[in-house]
Every structure is written in C-alpha cells, then in structure tokens.
Scaffold this motif. Structure first.
Motif, PDB file in Angstrom:
ATOM      1  N   ASN A 177     -10.019   8.315  -5.597  1.00 56.78           N
ATOM      2  CA  ASN A 177     -10.192   8.936  -6.653  1.00 56.78           C
ATOM      3  C   ASN A 177      -9.101  10.000  -7.170  1.00 56.78           C
ATOM      4  OD1 ASN A 177     -12.790   7.822  -6.790  1.00 56.78           O
ATOM      5  ND2 ASN A 177     -13.590   9.260  -5.501  1.00 56.78           N
ATOM      6  N   ALA A 178      -8.020   9.995  -6.360  1.00 56.88           N
ATOM      7  CA  ALA A 178      -6.831  11.014  -6.711  1.00 56.88           C
ATOM      8  C   ALA A 178      -6.304  10.764  -8.071  1.00 56.88           C
ATOM      9  CB  ALA A 178      -5.877  10.867  -5.606  1.00 56.88           C
ATOM     10  N   ALA A 179      -5.870  11.639  -8.697  1.00 60.85           N
ATOM     11  CA  ALA A 179      -5.264  11.699  -9.906  1.00 60.85           C
ATOM     12  C   ALA A 179      -3.704  11.259  -9.868  1.00 60.85           C
ATOM     13  CB  ALA A 179      -5.129  13.019 -10.635  1.00 60.85           C
ATOM     14  N   PRO A 180      -3.247  10.341 -10.608  1.00 60.79           N
ATOM     15  CA  PRO A 180      -2.026   9.801 -10.736  1.00 60.79           C
ATOM     16  C   PRO A 180      -0.877  10.881 -10.456  1.00 60.79           C
ATOM     17  CG  PRO A 180      -3.174   8.792 -12.436  1.00 60.79           C
ATOM     18  CD  PRO A 180      -4.103   9.982 -11.952  1.00 60.79           C
ATOM     19  N   GLU A 181      -1.062  12.252 -11.084  1.00 62.78           N
ATOM     20  CA  GLU A 181      -0.055  13.068 -10.932  1.00 62.78           C
ATOM     21  C   GLU A 181      -0.148  13.722  -9.457  1.00 62.78           C
ATOM     22  OE1 GLU A 181      -2.949  13.945 -13.241  1.00 62.78           O
ATOM     23  OE2 GLU A 181      -1.855  12.269 -14.351  1.00 62.78           O
ATOM     24  N   THR A 182      -1.177  13.771  -8.902  1.00 64.37           N
ATOM     25  CA  THR A 182      -1.587  14.557  -7.503  1.00 64.37           C
ATOM     26  C   THR A 182      -0.630  13.486  -6.622  1.00 64.37           C
ATOM     27  OG1 THR A 182      -3.645  14.287  -7.904  1.00 64.37           O
ATOM     28  CG2 THR A 182      -2.966  15.974  -6.713  1.00 64.37           C
ATOM     29  N   VAL A 183      -0.994  12.230  -6.809  1.00 67.21           N
ATOM     30  CA  VAL A 183      -0.244  10.963  -5.767  1.00 67.21           C
ATOM     31  C   VAL A 183       1.274  11.184  -6.086  1.00 67.21           C
ATOM     32  CG1 VAL A 183       0.086   8.683  -5.424  1.00 67.21           C
ATOM     33  CG2 VAL A 183      -2.231   9.620  -6.094  1.00 67.21           C
ATOM     34  N   ALA A 184       1.812  11.439  -7.301  1.00 66.24           N
ATOM     35  CA  ALA A 184       3.116  11.400  -7.666  1.00 66.24           C
ATOM     36  C   ALA A 184       3.725  12.744  -7.094  1.00 66.24           C
ATOM     37  CB  ALA A 184       3.471  11.460  -9.084  1.00 66.24           C
ATOM     38  N   GLY A 204       0.795  -1.093   0.049  1.00 68.81           N
ATOM     39  CA  GLY A 204       0.100  -0.010   0.081  1.00 68.81           C
ATOM     40  C   GLY A 204       0.992   1.354   0.071  1.00 68.81           C
ATOM     41  N   ASP A 205       0.308   2.158  -0.697  1.00 70.02           N
ATOM     42  CA  ASP A 205       1.099   3.483  -0.902  1.00 70.02           C
ATOM     43  C   ASP A 205       0.515   4.593   0.021  1.00 70.02           C
ATOM     44  OD1 ASP A 205       2.636   5.738  -1.718  1.00 70.02           O
ATOM     45  OD2 ASP A 205       1.285   5.795  -3.649  1.00 70.02           O
ATOM     46  N   PRO A 206       1.246   5.038   1.061  1.00 68.11           N
ATOM     47  CA  PRO A 206       0.722   6.196   1.866  1.00 68.11           C
ATOM     48  C   PRO A 206       0.108   7.332   1.371  1.00 68.11           C
ATOM     49  CG  PRO A 206       2.767   5.473   2.415  1.00 68.11           C
ATOM     50  CD  PRO A 206       2.771   4.725   1.287  1.00 68.11           C
ATOM     51  N   ALA A 207       0.550   7.727  -0.004  1.00 66.06           N
ATOM     52  CA  ALA A 207       0.434   8.863  -0.595  1.00 66.06           C
ATOM     53  C   ALA A 207      -0.974   8.872  -1.405  1.00 66.06           C
ATOM     54  CB  ALA A 207       1.299   9.143  -1.708  1.00 66.06           C
ATOM     55  N   SER A 208      -1.383   7.562  -1.800  1.00 63.16           N
ATOM     56  CA  SER A 208      -2.598   7.374  -2.650  1.00 63.16           C
ATOM     57  C   SER A 208      -3.638   7.050  -1.388  1.00 63.16           C
ATOM     58  CB  SER A 208      -2.631   6.046  -3.440  1.00 63.16           C
ATOM     59  OG  SER A 208      -1.960   5.190  -2.886  1.00 63.16           O
ATOM     60  N   PHE A 209      -3.077   6.242  -0.291  1.00 62.99           N
ATOM     61  CA  PHE A 209      -4.108   6.201   0.984  1.00 62.99           C
ATOM     62  C   PHE A 209      -4.414   7.486   1.449  1.00 62.99           C
ATOM     63  CE2 PHE A 209      -5.577   4.994   5.212  1.00 62.99           C
ATOM     64  CZ  PHE A 209      -6.446   3.796   4.807  1.00 62.99           C
ATOM     65  N   MET A 210      -3.797   8.654   1.586  1.00 60.10           N
ATOM     66  CA  MET A 210      -3.914  10.065   2.221  1.00 60.10           C
ATOM     67  C   MET A 210      -5.008  10.591   1.389  1.00 60.10           C
ATOM     68  SD  MET A 210      -0.090  11.158   3.490  1.00 60.10           S
ATOM     69  CE  MET A 210      -0.684  12.659   4.135  1.00 60.10           C
ATOM     70  N   ARG A 233       3.871  11.837  -3.088  1.00 62.86           N
ATOM     71  CA  ARG A 233       5.069  11.138  -2.797  1.00 62.86           C
ATOM     72  C   ARG A 233       6.269  12.014  -2.931  1.00 62.86           C
ATOM     73  NH1 ARG A 233       4.734   5.971  -3.289  1.00 62.86           N
ATOM     74  NH2 ARG A 233       7.077   5.657  -3.608  1.00 62.86           N
ATOM     75  N   ASP A 234       6.548  12.823  -3.840  1.00 61.15           N
ATOM     76  CA  ASP A 234       7.569  13.618  -4.097  1.00 61.15           C
ATOM     77  C   ASP A 234       7.921  14.429  -2.576  1.00 61.15           C
ATOM     78  OD1 ASP A 234       9.780  13.658  -5.830  1.00 61.15           O
ATOM     79  OD2 ASP A 234       9.252  15.745  -6.609  1.00 61.15           O
ATOM     80  N   GLN A 235       6.552  14.935  -2.335  1.00 56.03           N
ATOM     81  CA  GLN A 235       6.615  16.054  -0.952  1.00 56.03           C
ATOM     82  C   GLN A 235       6.816  15.298   0.161  1.00 56.03           C
ATOM     83  OE1 GLN A 235       2.762  18.167  -0.655  1.00 56.03           O
ATOM     84  NE2 GLN A 235       3.220  18.744   1.570  1.00 56.03           N
TER      85      GLN A 235
END
Lengths: 314, 271, 559
Positions: free
Chosen positions: A42-49, A32-38, A52-54
């Motif tokens: 429905n989050a866009a892949p770019e926002t997740v990325a 599981g990826d914390p970013a997509s979990f947060m 993750r960067d942040q």
C-alpha cells in the motif's frame, strides 16, 4: 616460493572479482523492486521513490556495483531490507555458529578418515580393507540430512544424550558444544567416507612407486615404507580433496542447520530468500564464495609446504 | 561379473524400473488424500505404510524415483554436453588463452557449491525442479571439463596422436576420432558418480524447499515432511532415506565395477 | 666359498612358472653380467634374492648368501639384511628417489635404519658416500631434492644409498638403460670401481651385451626363466656354446645387407666426399635439385618463463641454425643425447611445428604447419613406442589407412592395406584385428606399413627400433633395408644407439645443444671423428671388442 605465492594471490583476487560480478548481476536481474517490497503493497509511489533514492537504487549500474564492492571491502554489507540492521552484524552473529560447526566437522572427518584410510591401504585386499571399503561405500550413499534425522531419533529422542535442536549460545560453551555435536557428526561422517577412500587409493598408488621399492631395498619394513615415504606423498591428492570438501561442508552445513534449527548462516539465507531480502542473500553468498576461494588458496600454500618441487622449482 | 558390480546393477536397475513403472502404474493414486488412513505402519495393503495425509508411501517412492532420476540424469547430460567439449578444446589447445579461459571459468564455478548456485537461482527465479536441474547441471560442467581435459592431455602426448597429425588431421578431428573414444571409459565412470551425486543433491535441495514443488513427488520433500513426525511414525522418515541410500549405493557400485571392467590395463591382462 | 649361491630356484606367479631351476654362483668381489631379452626372468631372479617379489609370487629352492638360506628367513630378518648386506639399484633414476625428501636424508636413512645412529652422524657418513659416488660437497649439498638433479646424478644418489653400509653384494637392474651414453659410461665406471675398490660383488642385469662385454668377469644368459649358458666373459663371447647366446651375439652386431650398398646418386657421392674433406657448404649443394629434404639454417626458439617479474623471457634455442640435406633413397643418421634438440628438429621436419628462422623444403614444397595436405604425403614417420603408437580402439586396417587422409582414400584402399601388411611380413587378414593382439615387433611392422601406405619418399624413423629386443630389432632392420631398396625410400634414422646408426646409415649427423656439430659419411665419422663431442660419444658407447667376434663372423645365421 614468493613467486608462487604471488601468483596464487593474483588468482585469488581475480576469482573474487569475477565471482562478485556474477553474484551482483544475478541479483540485478531478479524481478521485483526491493523498495516497494520493503514498504509493502500500500505504499505511495512517492515514498517508494524516496526509499529507492535513499537505498541508492537509482544510481547507474556500474557505480552501484563499485559501491557494493567498496562497502564490502570496508566491512559494510549494506542494510537488511527486512531487519533494517546492518547485514554485517547479522552475518557476524551467525558466523559465530556456522564457522565452528564447519571446522569441528572438518576436524572430525579428518580424524576418522586418516586412520581408516591408512589401515585399509596397509592391508589391501584383505578383510580389514574390504570392511573399511564397504563402510565408506555406505557412508557416501547416505544423505547427511537423513543421517542427521537418524542421529536425532537415536541420540536425542531415544537416549536423550544430546539436544535435538536449537543453540543455547556460547555463554555456556559446554552446552554449545553439546548442541553442535550431532550436527557436526552428521556433516562429518559422509565426508570422512570420501576422504578415507581418497587416502586409501592415493596410498596404494604411491606404494606402487619406484621410490617405495628403493626404500624397501634399503631395509625398511613395509610399515616403515608406508609411514615414512608413502604417506607424505599421498598427502598431495588428499589435500586437494580436503580443500574441495570445505565447500561441500559449507553447503552441507546450510542444510544441516535446518535439520537442527540452528541459527547459523544457512537459516539466515533461507529466511532471507523467503522474505526476498536480496541484499542479505547477495552478501551471504559472497561470503560463502569468499570462504571457498580462500580455502583453495590455503590448499595451494599447503601444497608448497609439502612439495619441494613447488617451493624450489629446478 | 563381480558381486559388487552385480549388486550395483540390481539396485540401480530397481530404481530405474520403479521410476519407469510409475509412469503407467503405482499401487495407489498419490494425489488422493485419505486422512483416515494416515500414518499407518507398513502392512500388506501398504508395503511401506502411509504418510500424514494417508498417501501410500510405496507409491510415492516410485513417483519420487522418477523425479530423482530425471533431475540427476538431465543434470549429468548438461554437465557432459557442455563440459566434455570444453575439456577437449582446452586439451587440444593446451597452454593457449582458450585453455586458460576454460580452466579459470571452471575454477570460478567450483567456487560456488551446487547448493549455493541453487540458492542464487531460487532467489532469482523461484524454486522448482527445473531450477534444481540447472543448478546441479551447472555444477557438473567443470567436473566433466576437468576429467575430459586431464584424460585428453595424457592422450595428446601419445605417438598415435602424433601419427594422426603427420597424416594431416586437424585438432578437432583428432579430438573426435582418437581422443573421445579413448576417454569414453573415464566419462562413463564419472557419469555414474555425478549421477549419484545428483540424486543426493536433488534430495537435499527438495528437502530445504529449493527443489521439486508439490504436487511433484520427491524423496527429499518426503523427508522434510516426515521430519516433524519422526517420533510418531519413524517409517515415514526411514523409507525415503533407504530409497536414496539404495539408489546412490547402487550407482556407486556400478561406477566402481564399470571402472574396473573397462580399465584397459585390467582387460589386457585377461586377453 | 662363494658369496651367493642360487640353487635350483623355481618361481611361479598364479601357477604360471616364471623361473625354472635357476642355479647361479657368485664369488666375493666378482662382477656377474646377467643378460637376456625382456621377460626372460632377469629382474625376477634379482627380486627373489632381495625378497621383494610381488604379492602372489611363490619361490622354491635355495638362495644361499654367506651360508644362510634367504628363502627361509622371516620378513623381519630380510629387512635387517637388505641395505645392509645386499644393496640394489633400479633402472629408472627419475622415479627411484622420494621427491619430497632431501638426498642427504635418503642416504642417511639407510644408516639410521640399520645402525640406529643419530641423524647428525648418519648425515656425516652420507656426505662421505655422496662424495664417493662423484657428487662432491660444495656443488651437491645434502639439502638438495631429487628434482634438482639430472638423471645421472640421481642414479649416483641411488648408488650412494645402496652402498652406504658397504654391502657385500650389489644388484644393479638395468642401471644405465635410461641414461645417455656419456652418462652411462660414467655410471658404469663408478660401479666397476666400487666393486673393485670395496671388494663388493656386483650382479649387473642388462639386455645390452656390449655393456656386459666391458664390465663383467662372468656372464649368465637367461631365456624363458632359465639360465641357458654361463661362463667367463671373453670365452663366452668368442665361442658361445648355446645357440641362443650365439643368436643374441649375432643380432646385437647385425648389419643389414642392403644398407651397405653405395649411395644412389653420383652427385650425392660427390657431396659426401666434399663433406669428408671438410668443405661443408650446404649452400652449394642446395643449388642442385637432387636433394629430397633440404634443411637450411633451421632455428626453433622456445621462450622460457621469466626469472622474475618484468624481466625479459630467456630463450632456449632448441634447434640452432641447422642445415643438411637428404638425397632420394639415402639413409641418414641423426645422433645426439637427450635434450640435444633431435625431437624438436623431427617435429619441424614433419611439418608439425613452425620455425623461427631458416627453412625446410621437401621436394619443391616448403615444410610447415600450413603446408598443403598433398605435400605432406611425401614424408611419414615411425615412432619408438610400439604400445603408444596406435589407437587401441581402431582395427589395424583403419590404423594403417590413416595417412590416406592426405591423399584421399582410394576405392581399393583395403587391397592396398592388405598389400602393405604383406610387405612388412604380416598376413592380410591381420587388418581385421586390434592392436593389442600383436607383439612389440609386429606393432613396429604395422607402424612401418602405416608409413608406407601412401608411398612417401622419406620416412623418419624416430628411435623406431630402440624399444625392441635385439633379435626382433635385427629383423626389423632387415625389413627396413629391403623396403628401402624396393621403394627407393630415404630414411632419416634418429637414434641414441650409435651401433645401430653405424650399421644402417650411409651418412650421419651429430647433434649437440641444438647444433649439428659434425656431419659426414658414417664410416668416416665413426672411424675418424673430427669434432671432440663426436669422439666423446664414440668413446662412451659400449662395444663388444671386434676381436672377440672375429672367429665367428658370418658363422651364425640369424634366427
């Protein structure tokens, strides 16, 4: 003495370093990826990325480990995924409740166990001994959370002497202590039973030593030999158990906080698990482990205070 | 046989019998809900009453015994299976880096109370009875490693070990042939202690939702479910608690009794 | 009027009688030696006087001390008496003192308990008492802890706290049994001196008749909870009236017959003469191949912990350039005090530990941890402790057969075990029993059978008879002598007991601080020691004056 303390300090640091690696590695392998979990489903892949960067999740593993450890050393435990506040603040709030609870329980169990163990050892094989031993046998067998439920049933619901749960905050210290009384009692009693048994058997063992016979040959009464010679020598194994009990008390507190709905570290960690707020889990576990290792270190120092053979090796 | 040992054997035997019997028979089917019968006090039909779903508590206790004993037993098995060889090796190679590494590893595990290990494992893999077994089992490893190392170390100084070395036997062979049989008593006693601690730990883990998951019956979860109804129907909370106390008490008495019965010093006196 | 009068004291423990009608008197200032074998009731008699019997013991009779009956006193009254009028010291100095308390406080405690004096005053007296027992101020401050002292020094502290209030009676229960000979001599001298100078009566409990011979005014001999004989020391030694006393005396100076035979190899004789003449050169001897065991320049070094970080490890040379040989069929003694390196040397000879320098060869094979199994079969060992020498969970036949691991277990191993058991004087059927069914002496016989089973050429006897009572010891020594003759065995006899070594070996090595300081034919070495340390050891060893025994030489058969 300095040498002894230095050696213990090195052990302390090494255990902490190893523990941090183990905890970090375990959390890393979690699926599981914390970013997509947060961000939700429905989050866009770019926002997740971007997130993750942040959060620094794209860095190399060893670097992230060093950042995590480095941050902790400066009191920065990162940002909670769910609450979006610094983990350090969350933990500090909860520690204000959990630490006093564990300490009160420790004090209470020691206060109960010392006289019980002494008394039983001094009348070994007689009715008083059998009574204490029977009671402790029962005390060890009772799960503390069930004992907590019984306490609530009797003292909170039937007699209404103490609150059944919740915590009013430290602004009213008396109410706060009232709220912690039953939880501390539930934690302390089973531990007191173990401690009393250890103290009794340690005392009986020391009473069989040659130097007790020497003391009796000097003209000391049985009681004086017990308190002046046996007790301090029996303290050494008792200290070991006392140190180990701290870690049991911490674990017990996690459960007991759930019985009494007390917002301590235990509640925090369960909420974090259900919300998959892994950074909080990671930090709280690290703090618990730190507490256990630190107490082990303190126990080692206490040994040296009691035992001249460690303080001044021949 | 001493009365305490007898009581211990009876209580542990009863828990074991209930667990085994539940494999083939329970008074009621615990997967069937009967809301109409909910929260009945103990009666002839339901010896321990019914819970908030109308399930027979006595039947659930029997099935719960199975979970408790199985989890604790396997956890002791893990602890012994890994811990004893480690402890024996550490003692056989006393003072070497192997000994040092094993003992430091032990200290490290001791820094994680079993509940904390369970929390970590649950956080990673999700809650289940299997993960409870692993968590308790891992915690048992250093316990058995320490006990067997301490017991073995005191034996390694004895002359019969030196005689075996003069007879050309290697450390591994001496450990298996001379050390292990002579620390078996210690291990049996420690085994019963860890067994009873395992039952308490399993109950705690299930109580906070980190152990056995529905529909597996578990004493700890029965208590968690009973907590909200404790004012309405105290028997729902009393029965599983008493089951835990009786089993743990029985195992502890059994352990103490075995320790006395197996103590060679005491036995020598009888001979 | 006598100081102490024990009048028909009976003692039982859970209905088992321990003491039967013990009657004993002691004058003020008199030294009484109370002797007997283990389990004879010596210690229980002392503990009855102290009122410190273990729980469940029942004593009847009278114990008069200065006119009061101790058995009739309450526990509180006994507390006031103990340490004040009767002092007691025990066998094991290493554990007799509280490890967490300074020696000053432990001595002062006696004074504070009885005289209610302030701590400072009590410590001042404690200082004087420690000076008195030979622990002078500058070197032994009151602030020392027991672990900072040696065994002999701890026993002095125990004496100081027992005599702090100048009691009229001091009971010493095997006070020197755990000490080395030279320390033993010092402590015994101190006790004798204290008794004489302070007019303090002393009951000296011991199993060692030689100690009593040099110390006591009067002797009481105990057996099975009864006093069999009592009388002034010299007449009792010269003409014992009870056969048991005579047996004890005979056993403690017993010399096995076979040991007196000359060395088997002429070349060895020659070597011994050379040794005696002071031409000590193992190199010359090692060229010949007559030697069975050859130790050449053996050195074993232990690294001690660093005194401070990054300092080099200090070294302990536990065995330091040791050289000697043992010929086939020879009996060689190795004597030395604890810590001299005997045990380390033994381990090296048994091939358990490596050497840092030098070599050990057995026959044609180098000895060491990596030596081939077959080569190991030439040396076996018998240890001191008859209780720790056997795995309690195995049957005797399995225990005795263990060395077959070296040679491979022959098909007729059970017959061989039975034969070995017969040889050491046990029944072949004993093989099916477990070790706890045997007495200490029988266990040493089993240990000898185990060593014998693979027909070694050399047996190392590591304090093999030290834990046995004198009469059993004499029997085991006889057995060893018989076996040596029948199997052409060589013995390396390691012992702290000089009299035993003198009686059973033909050649002797004296070890001190890792080195062999003297070696030579036993008789020559004992009659005319060349090294001062040997002379010191011999002077310190307690001995029954030979003149006392002359009258009855060979008169009493050994039972």
């Amino acid at each position: 003495m300095v040498r002894y303390i230095l050696k213990r300090l090195i052990t302390l640091a090494a255990s902490l370093a190893l523990a941090s690696v183990v905890i970090f590695a375990l959390i890393e392998v979690t699926p599981g990826d914390p970013a997509s979990f947060m961000l939700g489903l429905n989050a866009a892949p770019e926002t997740v990325a971007a997130l993750r960067d942040q959060l620094g999740l794209n860095e190399a593993l060893p670097l992230r480990y060093l950042q995590w450890v480095g941050g902790m050393l400066q009191g920065d435990f990162g940002l909670s995924y769910t609450y979006k506040v610094p983990v350090a603040d969350l933990v500090a709030d909860r520690l204000e409740i959990s630490a006093p609870l564990a300490l009160i329980a420790l004090a209470l169990s020691t206060a109960l166990a010392l006289p019980a163990g002494l008394w039983a050892a001094s009348r070994r094989g007689r009715a008083g001994d059998a009574l204490v031993m029977g009671a402790t046998q029962l005390g060890i067998a009772v799960p503390n959370f069930w004992f907590a439920m019984l306490l609530v049933l009797v003292f909170a619901i039937k007699w209404q002497l103490f609150p059944a749960g919740g915590f009013p905050g430290w602004s009213d210290p008396l109410a706060a202590l009232r709220a912690l009384t039953l939880p501390a009692l539930a934690l302390a009693l089973p531990q007191a039973a173990i401690l009393a048994r250890v103290l009794r058997s340690a005392l009986i063992e020391t009473l069989g030593q040659d130097y007790i016979r020497t003391a009796r040959a000097k003209g000391l009464s049985r009681g004086a030999a017990l308190t002046r010679h046996a007790l301090r020598n029996a303290l050494i194994p008792v200290l070991t158990i006392l140190g180990m009990q701290f870690s049991f008390l911490l674990a017990g507190a996690i459960i007991i906080e759930n019985v009494f709905y007390i917002p301590g570290l235990g509640r925090l960690i369960f909420q974090a698990i259900t919300q998959r707020d892994l950074i909080v889990v990671e930090s709280v576990v690290m703090i618990l482990v730190f507490a256990v290792i630190a107490v082990t270190f303190l126990t080692d120092l206490a040994y040296a205070l009691v035992d001249p053979r460690l303080r001044r090796p021949a | 046989m001493k009365p305490a040992l007898a009581l211990g054997a009876v209580l542990s035997g009863a828990a074991l019998a209930a667990a085994v019997l539940s494999l083939v028979w329970t008074p009621y089917d615990i997967t069937q809900l009967a809301i109409a019968q909910k929260l009945q006090p103990p009666s002839l039909a339901h010896w321990a009453g019914t819970d908030h779903f109308g399930r027979d508590i006595a039947s659930m206790l029997m099935a719960g015994a199975r979970t408790s004993l199985a989890v604790a037993l396997v956890a002791v098995g893990i602890g012994m299976g890994v811990g004893v060889p480690l402890g024996l090796s550490a003692a056989a190679l006393r003072g070497s880096w192997v000994d040092e590494a094993i003992m430091r590893g032990n200290d490290l595990i001791f820094a994680f109370p079993s509940l904390v290990i369970a929390i970590l494992i649950t956080a990673v893999f999700g809650p289940s009875a299997t993960n409870a077994i692993i968590a308790i089992g891992i915690f048992n490893i250093p316990v058995f490693a320490r006990v067997s190392r301490a017991g073995a170390l005191s034996l390694w100084t004895l002359d019969y070990i030196r005689a075996a070395r003069v007879a050309g036997k290697g450390r591994a062979r001496i450990s298996a042939e001379h050390i292990l049989p002579n620390i078996a008593n210690l291990l049996i006693v420690q085994g019963t202690i860890q067994f009873s601690l395992g039952i308490l730990a399993e109950a705690g883990l299930s109580y906070v939702g980190l152990g056995a998951q529905p529909p597996t019956a578990s004493w700890g979860r029965m208590l968690a479910e009973a907590q909200t109804m404790v004012t309405l129907a105290p028997h729902v909370a009393l029965a599983p608690g008493l089951a835990i106390v009786a089993t743990v008490l029985g195992l502890n008495l059994l352990g103490d009794g075995l320790r006395d019965a197996l103590d060679p010093r005491l036995r020598g006196r009888m001979a | 009027m006598s100081l102490l009068h024990i009048d028909t004291l009976d003692l039982s423990f859970a209905k088992t009688p321990i003491l039967r009608g013990v009657t004993l008197g002691l004058e003020p200032g008199e030294i009484l030696g109370l002797v007997g074998e283990s389990g004879s009731g010596k210690s229980m008699t002392a503990l009855s006087v102290m009122g410190l019997l273990p729980q469940g013991a029942r004593a009847t009779g009278r114990i008069w001390l200065d006119g009061q009956d101790l058995l009739a006193l309450s526990e509180r009254q006994m507390c006031a008496l103990r340490g004040n009028q009767i002092g007691m010291i025990f066998q094991e100095p290493m554990t007799a003192l509280n490890p967490l308390m300074t020696i000053g406080d432990q001595v002062a405690e006696t004074l504070m308990v009885h005289r209610k004096m302030p701590r400072a005053e009590a410590r001042a007296i404690a200082r004087a008492k420690l000076d008195r027992v030979g622990l002078p101020g500058p070197r032994f401050p009151l602030s020392l802890y027991p672990h900072e002292l040696s065994g002999g020094q701890r026993q002095r502290v125990a004496i100081a706290l027992a005599i702090a209030l100048q009691p009229r009676l001091l009971i010493a229960d095997e006070p020197t049994t755990a000490l080395d000979v030279t320390t033993q001599a010092e402590v015994l001298n101190l006790l004798r001196d204290l008794a004489r100078a302070e007019d303090m009566a002393l009951i000296l409990i011991t199993h060692d008749l030689a100690v009593v011979a040099g110390m006591a005014d009067r002797v009481a001999v105990m057996r099975h909870g009864q006093i069999v004989e009592t009388g002034p020391t010299e007449p009792l030694f010269r003409a014992p009236r009870h056969p048991y006393t005579a047996q004890l005396l005979a056993a403690s100076t017993h010399r096995p017959k076979a040991a007196a035979r000359p060395g088997p190899a002429a070349e060895h004789e020659y070597f011994c003469q050379e040794e005696a003449a002071g031409i000590s050169s193992w190199q010359k001897y090692s060229k010949s191949d007559a030697a069975l065991l050859r130790v050449a320049g053996a050195t074993r070094i232990y690294r001690l912990p660093r005194p401070r970080p990054f300092a080099p490890h200090p070294e302990l040379r536990a065995v330091d350039d040791v050289s000697f040989q043992i010929g086939p069929g020879e009996s060689v003694g190795l004597v030395g005090e604890s810590g001299c390196g005997k045990s380390t040397l033994t381990r090296a000879i048994l091939g358990l530990d490596p050497l840092q320098a030098g070599s050990i060869t057995l026959g044609a094979h180098p000895v060491g941890p990596g030596m081939p199994q077959a080569a190991r079969a030439d040396v076996q060992v018998v240890f001191q402790d008859p209780y720790g020498s056997f795995n309690p969970r195995q049957r005797v036949e399995t225990l005795v057969a263990e060395p077959f691991h070296l040679t491979g277990r022959p098909a007729d191993w059970q017959d061989r075990v039975a034969a070995a058991l017969s040889e050491v004087g046990l029944a072949p059927e004993d093989g099916a029993k477990f070790i706890h069914e045997f007495s200490g002496g029988q266990r040493q016989r089993i240990a000898i059978a185990r060593a014998l089973i693979i027909r070694p050429k050399l047996i190392v006897l590591d304090e093999a008879v030290s834990a046995l009572d004198v009469r059993v010891r004499a029997q085991v020594l006889d057995l060893l002598a018989t076996l040596q003759a029948s199997h052409d065995l060589a013995y390396l006899f390691i012992s702290h007991d000089l009299s035993v070594v003198r009686n059973v070996t033909t050649r002797c090595l004296v070890m001190q601080a890792g080195r062999i300081v003297e070696q030579g034919p036993t008789e020559a070495l004992f009659t005319a020691p060349r090294h001062p340390y040997t002379a010191e050891l011999l002077a310190a060893a307690p001995q029954i004056p030979p003149a006392w025994m002359e009258d009855r030489a060979h008169a009493t058969p050994l039972v």
